[in-house]
Design an enzyme around this catalytic site. Sequence first.
Site, PDB file in Angstrom:
ATOM      1  N   CYS A 112       0.812  -1.228   0.000  1.00 53.29           N
ATOM      2  CA  CYS A 112       0.000   0.000   0.000  1.00 53.29           C
ATOM      3  C   CYS A 112       0.842   1.274   0.000  1.00 53.29           C
ATOM      4  CB  CYS A 112      -0.941   0.004   1.193  1.00 53.29           C
ATOM      5  SG  CYS A 112      -1.894  -1.507   1.328  1.00 53.29           S
ATOM      6  N   HIS A 236      -3.475   6.952   3.337  1.00 57.38           N
ATOM      7  CA  HIS A 236      -3.859   5.673   2.733  1.00 57.38           C
ATOM      8  C   HIS A 236      -5.226   5.282   3.298  1.00 57.38           C
ATOM      9  CE1 HIS A 236      -4.098   1.626   1.511  1.00 57.38           C
ATOM     10  NE2 HIS A 236      -3.652   1.082   2.628  1.00 57.38           N
ATOM     11  N   ASN A 266     -10.275  -0.390   0.673  1.00 59.30           N
ATOM     12  CA  ASN A 266      -8.817  -0.271   0.633  1.00 59.30           C
ATOM     13  C   ASN A 266      -8.331  -0.776  -0.730  1.00 59.30           C
ATOM     14  OD1 ASN A 266      -6.062  -0.578   0.870  1.00 59.30           O
ATOM     15  ND2 ASN A 266      -6.129  -1.595   2.856  1.00 59.30           N
TER      16      ASN A 266
END
Length: 311
Positions: A112, A236, A266
């Site tokens: 990520c 994020h 996500n």
Amino acid sequence: MSAGILGMGKFVPERIVTNKDLEKTMDTSDEWIRTRTGIEERRIADDTMDTSDMAFAAAEQAIKNAGLTAKDLDLILVATVTPDHPFPSVACMLQDKLGANHIAAMDISAACSGFMYGMVTAKQFIDSHTYQHVLVVGVEKLSKITDWNDRGTAVLFGDAAAAAVIGQVSEGRGILSFELGSDGSGGKYLYQEDQFIKMNGREVFKFAVRQMGESAVNVVEKAGLNKEDIDYLIPHQANIRIMEASRERLDIPEEKMIKTIQKYGNTSASSIPLALIDAVEAGQIKDGDILVMVGFGGGLTWGALTLKWGK
Ligand code: UT7
């Protein structure tokens, strides 16, 4: 002159999977997912779109929005943990799909944090005047490595792509400071095995809260800024509670945090640039705004930067 964003593009699959849809196939509830994560729905790509196809759609748009053609690119960096194949890289597949020159192309594996790693790598080539235009793509088709029998992970992820062309922007704009890091001892908390994502959610949560806050504060300090200078925080989009913790650590008001987790879940390497594009498209982010981007991910890795928006 410094390195900044010349143009951006995104791709999100059409198919929306809501929390209510997931309730039908696993032991979970809309209420649990909303309150524990902030997620309401996510996009899931169909079989016709693999990672490189999504990357291509986002990249084409980014190049066009930068006022360039694929022939103007000098380097392609693709941040992903869900490539079409272990090799060739998605970046090489993209070079071909775009019809770019025979330029350098490689994937970045930092989960990520991948887009932050890509931006900072691009910056080095721009600042050193080695290259003029670097295409950075954050793309994931997480649905193909999601274990739909594991409710602890299946409710979290979504598919998406977002791309940016990095090049020289006017003095004072662009990337002002950055921080990248890793701690491989935490690799055991988030990894892929036998095709599927495995995660110790609580351990990742603790790490994320600590690291996101710390890195965000560090890059703001490195840029010589203070909290009043920050126009938007783009964390994020992993979990609203983790995002809130980093906002609180920076001590900035709620309306200064960009939030798209509710609609995309996500999306790993694409989450930060996707949130950025949406905010720009919504007219929220304007020329001269100071942005703080911060991410964490499997590895464990982290990355953060400050950027003054505009060319
Ligand atoms: O990009 C990086 C990727 N990873 C992350 O960002 C993950 C970071 N971690 C998290 O976001 C959170 O740890 C989760 C959202 C994954 C889990 O939230 P939590 O508050 O840490 O929950 P928990 O794991 O402590 O589980 C609490 C309860 C458990 O039940 P018991 O043992 O208390 O009876 C779980 O079995 O919630 C249960 N549970 C669920 N219930 C309904 C876990 N997943 C679900 C679910 N639906 N999907």
